[in-house]
Design a protein around this motif. Structure first.
Motif, PDB file in Angstrom:
ATOM      1  N   GLU A   2      40.372 122.389  26.823  1.00 50.75           N
ATOM      2  CA  GLU A   2      40.281 122.441  25.368  1.00 50.75           C
ATOM      3  C   GLU A   2      39.664 121.140  24.881  1.00 50.75           C
ATOM      4  OE1 GLU A   2      43.360 122.622  21.683  1.00 50.75           O
ATOM      5  OE2 GLU A   2      43.767 123.956  23.382  1.00 50.75           O
ATOM      6  N   ILE A   3      38.756 121.259  23.897  1.00 47.70           N
ATOM      7  CA  ILE A   3      38.071 120.100  23.331  1.00 47.70           C
ATOM      8  C   ILE A   3      38.340 120.071  21.835  1.00 47.70           C
ATOM      9  CG2 ILE A   3      35.835 119.007  22.919  1.00 47.70           C
ATOM     10  CD1 ILE A   3      34.808 120.548  25.403  1.00 47.70           C
ATOM     11  N   ASN A   4      38.806 118.926  21.351  1.00 45.01           N
ATOM     12  CA  ASN A   4      38.999 118.720  19.913  1.00 45.01           C
ATOM     13  C   ASN A   4      38.186 117.509  19.506  1.00 45.01           C
ATOM     14  OD1 ASN A   4      40.988 120.791  19.245  1.00 45.01           O
ATOM     15  ND2 ASN A   4      42.333 119.646  20.613  1.00 45.01           N
ATOM     16  N   ILE A   5      37.442 117.649  18.410  1.00 46.60           N
ATOM     17  CA  ILE A   5      36.580 116.562  17.940  1.00 46.60           C
ATOM     18  C   ILE A   5      37.039 116.124  16.559  1.00 46.60           C
ATOM     19  CG2 ILE A   5      34.221 115.888  17.342  1.00 46.60           C
ATOM     20  CD1 ILE A   5      33.274 117.987  19.405  1.00 46.60           C
ATOM     21  N   GLN A   6      37.217 114.818  16.423  1.00 43.44           N
ATOM     22  CA  GLN A   6      37.667 114.231  15.154  1.00 43.44           C
ATOM     23  C   GLN A   6      36.690 113.129  14.770  1.00 43.44           C
ATOM     24  OE1 GLN A   6      41.660 112.710  15.377  1.00 43.44           O
ATOM     25  NE2 GLN A   6      41.336 111.343  13.658  1.00 43.44           N
ATOM     26  N   LYS A   7      36.201 113.174  13.548  1.00 43.12           N
ATOM     27  CA  LYS A   7      35.242 112.171  13.065  1.00 43.12           C
ATOM     28  C   LYS A   7      35.987 110.974  12.500  1.00 43.12           C
ATOM     29  CE  LYS A   7      31.190 110.790  11.319  1.00 43.12           C
ATOM     30  NZ  LYS A   7      30.459 109.860  12.077  1.00 43.12           N
ATOM     31  N   VAL A  14      36.701 112.483  20.877  1.00 46.19           N
ATOM     32  CA  VAL A  14      36.662 113.766  21.566  1.00 46.19           C
ATOM     33  C   VAL A  14      37.856 113.813  22.511  1.00 46.19           C
ATOM     34  CG1 VAL A  14      35.295 115.286  23.044  1.00 46.19           C
ATOM     35  CG2 VAL A  14      34.144 113.759  21.421  1.00 46.19           C
ATOM     36  N   SER A  15      38.831 114.648  22.168  1.00 49.43           N
ATOM     37  CA  SER A  15      40.036 114.789  22.992  1.00 49.43           C
ATOM     38  C   SER A  15      39.851 115.980  23.924  1.00 49.43           C
ATOM     39  CB  SER A  15      41.266 115.003  22.123  1.00 49.43           C
ATOM     40  OG  SER A  15      41.438 113.918  21.242  1.00 49.43           O
ATOM     41  N   VAL A  16      40.053 115.725  25.205  1.00 53.49           N
ATOM     42  CA  VAL A  16      39.867 116.764  26.217  1.00 53.49           C
ATOM     43  C   VAL A  16      41.198 116.992  26.923  1.00 53.49           C
ATOM     44  CG1 VAL A  16      38.521 117.447  28.238  1.00 53.49           C
ATOM     45  CG2 VAL A  16      37.502 115.931  26.542  1.00 53.49           C
ATOM     46  N   SER A  17      41.607 118.255  27.028  1.00 56.08           N
ATOM     47  CA  SER A  17      42.847 118.560  27.739  1.00 56.08           C
ATOM     48  C   SER A  17      42.605 119.653  28.761  1.00 56.08           C
ATOM     49  CB  SER A  17      43.935 118.992  26.745  1.00 56.08           C
ATOM     50  OG  SER A  17      43.534 120.139  26.054  1.00 56.08           O
ATOM     51  N   ALA A  22      33.690 122.573  37.517  1.00 54.55           N
ATOM     52  CA  ALA A  22      32.361 123.189  37.490  1.00 54.55           C
ATOM     53  C   ALA A  22      32.255 124.287  36.435  1.00 54.55           C
ATOM     54  CB  ALA A  22      32.024 123.752  38.867  1.00 54.55           C
ATOM     55  N   VAL A  23      33.359 124.927  36.110  1.00 50.07           N
ATOM     56  CA  VAL A  23      33.348 125.997  35.116  1.00 50.07           C
ATOM     57  C   VAL A  23      33.354 125.432  33.697  1.00 50.07           C
ATOM     58  CG1 VAL A  23      34.651 127.973  34.219  1.00 50.07           C
ATOM     59  CG2 VAL A  23      34.470 127.616  36.694  1.00 50.07           C
ATOM     60  N   THR A  24      34.128 124.380  33.454  1.00 49.96           N
ATOM     61  CA  THR A  24      34.324 123.880  32.094  1.00 49.96           C
ATOM     62  C   THR A  24      33.436 122.687  31.724  1.00 49.96           C
ATOM     63  OG1 THR A  24      36.163 122.496  32.838  1.00 49.96           O
ATOM     64  CG2 THR A  24      36.705 124.698  32.008  1.00 49.96           C
ATOM     65  N   ALA A  25      32.934 121.950  32.695  1.00 47.31           N
ATOM     66  CA  ALA A  25      32.107 120.760  32.403  1.00 47.31           C
ATOM     67  C   ALA A  25      30.867 121.084  31.570  1.00 47.31           C
ATOM     68  CB  ALA A  25      31.724 120.041  33.694  1.00 47.31           C
ATOM     69  N   PRO A  26      30.164 122.201  31.828  1.00 53.68           N
ATOM     70  CA  PRO A  26      29.000 122.506  30.988  1.00 53.68           C
ATOM     71  C   PRO A  26      29.364 122.680  29.510  1.00 53.68           C
ATOM     72  CG  PRO A  26      28.906 123.779  33.008  1.00 53.68           C
ATOM     73  CD  PRO A  26      30.261 123.128  32.968  1.00 53.68           C
ATOM     74  N   GLU A  27      30.531 123.212  29.218  1.00 56.03           N
ATOM     75  CA  GLU A  27      30.981 123.348  27.826  1.00 56.03           C
ATOM     76  C   GLU A  27      31.165 121.969  27.189  1.00 56.03           C
ATOM     77  OE1 GLU A  27      34.906 124.750  25.305  1.00 56.03           O
ATOM     78  OE2 GLU A  27      34.759 125.306  27.411  1.00 56.03           O
ATOM     79  N   PHE A  28      31.775 121.043  27.928  1.00 58.03           N
ATOM     80  CA  PHE A  28      31.959 119.676  27.449  1.00 58.03           C
ATOM     81  C   PHE A  28      30.603 119.051  27.116  1.00 58.03           C
ATOM     82  CE2 PHE A  28      31.864 115.160  28.624  1.00 58.03           C
ATOM     83  CZ  PHE A  28      32.813 114.638  27.754  1.00 58.03           C
ATOM     84  N   SER A  55      33.842 116.578  40.475  1.00 60.28           N
ATOM     85  CA  SER A  55      32.543 115.903  40.510  1.00 60.28           C
ATOM     86  C   SER A  55      31.618 116.462  39.429  1.00 60.28           C
ATOM     87  CB  SER A  55      31.902 116.031  41.887  1.00 60.28           C
ATOM     88  OG  SER A  55      31.727 117.395  42.226  1.00 60.28           O
ATOM     89  N   ALA A  56      31.760 117.731  39.089  1.00 62.90           N
ATOM     90  CA  ALA A  56      30.956 118.311  38.012  1.00 62.90           C
ATOM     91  C   ALA A  56      31.312 117.665  36.677  1.00 62.90           C
ATOM     92  CB  ALA A  56      31.159 119.826  37.943  1.00 62.90           C
ATOM     93  N   GLY A  57      32.580 117.386  36.461  1.00 60.84           N
ATOM     94  CA  GLY A  57      33.013 116.699  35.247  1.00 60.84           C
ATOM     95  C   GLY A  57      32.487 115.280  35.194  1.00 60.84           C
ATOM     96  N   LEU A  58      32.531 114.586  36.323  1.00 62.18           N
ATOM     97  CA  LEU A  58      31.987 113.224  36.394  1.00 62.18           C
ATOM     98  C   LEU A  58      30.493 113.241  36.090  1.00 62.18           C
ATOM     99  CD1 LEU A  58      33.803 111.862  39.572  1.00 62.18           C
ATOM    100  CD2 LEU A  58      34.252 111.226  37.194  1.00 62.18           C
ATOM    101  N   ARG A  59      29.805 114.230  36.627  1.00 62.45           N
ATOM    102  CA  ARG A  59      28.365 114.366  36.388  1.00 62.45           C
ATOM    103  C   ARG A  59      28.092 114.538  34.894  1.00 62.45           C
ATOM    104  NH1 ARG A  59      25.012 118.564  35.622  1.00 62.45           N
ATOM    105  NH2 ARG A  59      22.854 118.315  36.236  1.00 62.45           N
ATOM    106  N   SER A  60      28.863 115.371  34.221  1.00 64.63           N
ATOM    107  CA  SER A  60      28.698 115.574  32.778  1.00 64.63           C
ATOM    108  C   SER A  60      28.922 114.281  32.008  1.00 64.63           C
ATOM    109  CB  SER A  60      29.662 116.648  32.263  1.00 64.63           C
ATOM    110  OG  SER A  60      29.254 117.911  32.700  1.00 64.63           O
TER     111      SER A  60
END
Length: 110
Positions: A2-7, A14-17, A22-28, A55-60
């Motif tokens: 889940e991604i929540n963005i607060q200005k 950007v809070s990530v939980s 590999a499935v979710t990193a592209p969304e981030f 590693s996919a998350g690190l790549r993102s």
């Protein structure tokens, strides 16, 4: 994941939980690119609720950091949990992307 963005005045928080893999990193990555396309250049990624990063998350994270650097922006990480912090340290990413104990500490650096 889940991604929540607060200005905030100086940056987007950007809070990530959950899990960033590999499935979710592209969304981030898409979420952050959309924000960059809207003119945002400073991001604090709050990982206090992130349970796992692959590693996919690190790549993102790295791709995002490079894009922001080209825009004279920055990405700061905060609130890394023990297992996620260990992954960043072992991979060497903690020397590439600055990490802070809290969102407040990170905000004070922008």
């Amino acid at each position: 994941m889940e991604i929540n963005i607060q200005k905030e005045e100086k940056a987007l928080i950007v809070s990530v939980s959950g899990r960033m893999d590999a499935v979710t990193a592209p969304e981030f990555e898409r979420e952050l690119v959309d924000c960059m396309n809207e003119g945002e250049a400073n991001f604090i990624i709050d990982l206090g609720q992130l349970d796992y990063i692959s590693s996919a998350g690190l790549r993102s994270m790295l791709i995002t950091a490079k894009r922001l650097k080209a825009m004279d922006g920055q990405i700061l990480l905060s609130s890394l949990r023990d297992t996620v912090k260990e992954i960043f340290e072992i991979s060497g990413f903690s020397s590439i992307i600055p990490t802070y104990e809290s969102v407040e500490n990170a905000l004070s650096q922008i």
